[in-house]
Write a protein that holds these residues in place. Sequence first.
Motif, PDB file in Angstrom:
ATOM      1  N   TYR A 102      -0.273  -0.948  -8.977  1.00 13.63           N
ATOM      2  CA  TYR A 102      -0.870   0.356  -9.261  1.00 13.63           C
ATOM      3  C   TYR A 102      -0.082   1.401  -8.472  1.00 13.63           C
ATOM      4  N   GLY A 139      -1.203  -1.810  -5.516  1.00 13.43           N
ATOM      5  CA  GLY A 139      -1.533  -3.119  -6.058  1.00 13.43           C
ATOM      6  C   GLY A 139      -1.110  -4.254  -5.146  1.00 13.43           C
ATOM      7  N   ARG A 224       4.030   0.048 -17.540  1.00 16.22           N
ATOM      8  CA  ARG A 224       2.915   0.880 -17.100  1.00 16.22           C
ATOM      9  C   ARG A 224       3.393   2.310 -16.850  1.00 16.22           C
ATOM     10  N   THR A 226       2.074   6.417 -15.068  1.00 19.26           N
ATOM     11  CA  THR A 226       1.143   7.334 -14.411  1.00 19.26           C
ATOM     12  C   THR A 226       1.697   8.746 -14.553  1.00 19.26           C
ATOM     13  N   SER A 253      -3.227   7.651 -16.683  1.00 17.42           N
ATOM     14  CA  SER A 253      -2.584   6.371 -16.394  1.00 17.42           C
ATOM     15  C   SER A 253      -3.197   5.306 -17.276  1.00 17.42           C
ATOM     16  N   GLN A 255      -4.305   2.407 -16.036  1.00 17.78           N
ATOM     17  CA  GLN A 255      -4.831   1.469 -15.035  1.00 17.78           C
ATOM     18  C   GLN A 255      -5.963   0.618 -15.572  1.00 17.78           C
TER      19      GLN A 255
END
Length: 257
Positions: A102, A139, A224, A226, A253, A255
């Motif tokens: 993350y 993370g 991923r 953000t 994001s 997440q």
Amino acid sequence: MPAIRLVAIGFFFALCGVAQADPWRLEQPPPAVQERQQSPAYAAKEQDPKNEVGETFWERTLYDPVALSTVIIALFTVVLGIGTGFLVVDGRRHSRHALRAYVFVDSAGFFDRGLPENEPQVKDLIGFIGCSIHIKNSGQTPAYNLIHWAQIAICTPEEQDEVLTIPPLDGAVPNTLAPGGFNSKWINRTDQVAPDEIADVIAGRKMLYLYGRVEYNDTFGRRRFTNHRLTFSGGWPPYNRIGLIYSERGNESDQNE
């Protein structure tokens, strides 16, 4: 879910006990029943396919305790199997959420490059805004192939979605961010802030924005992202020690995926 599974297993064993054959069904039938079974009419009835389906399956299922309990156990086993499958899928999804990387903005601050705090002024750099930005991997696994882009802009809150557009992050050099690790970036606004813009920022009519995007691969190979958008207004010059606040829009994001 574990409690439901324990109840289901107990119910399963209870049904297995019901399914045991009763001793009276193993005894020899009375002579009258034997004669009826050996009679030509009963033999013809047993050879009739319609009676074979109608009586043997439905009647024995509905009226025979052993057959009925067997059908119930089979249905219960199917339901238990489906529930176990959902449990496995949910556990896998939970483990991915718990173990993935993350990456978010941990801290950021603006500063006037010509007006450093507690230091002499640099006349040629007054009005040129810089920003320090620090992103962190919160993370438990590394963020691979990480790229980060950010920029500074001044505009009104109403026009932020139109002005603060993020370009495709092509050609950026990727790196890896370990769990709990930081990545720092210093960026500068190329245009000097005009006096009327400074007045608008002080009055709150315009905001000083830091906006950008982070992209990376988690340990499971998924890409991923953000998007971040932070703001400053209400005073001048901005100092790096003054933390920025997140804008009401533009912070997104994946997440929860």
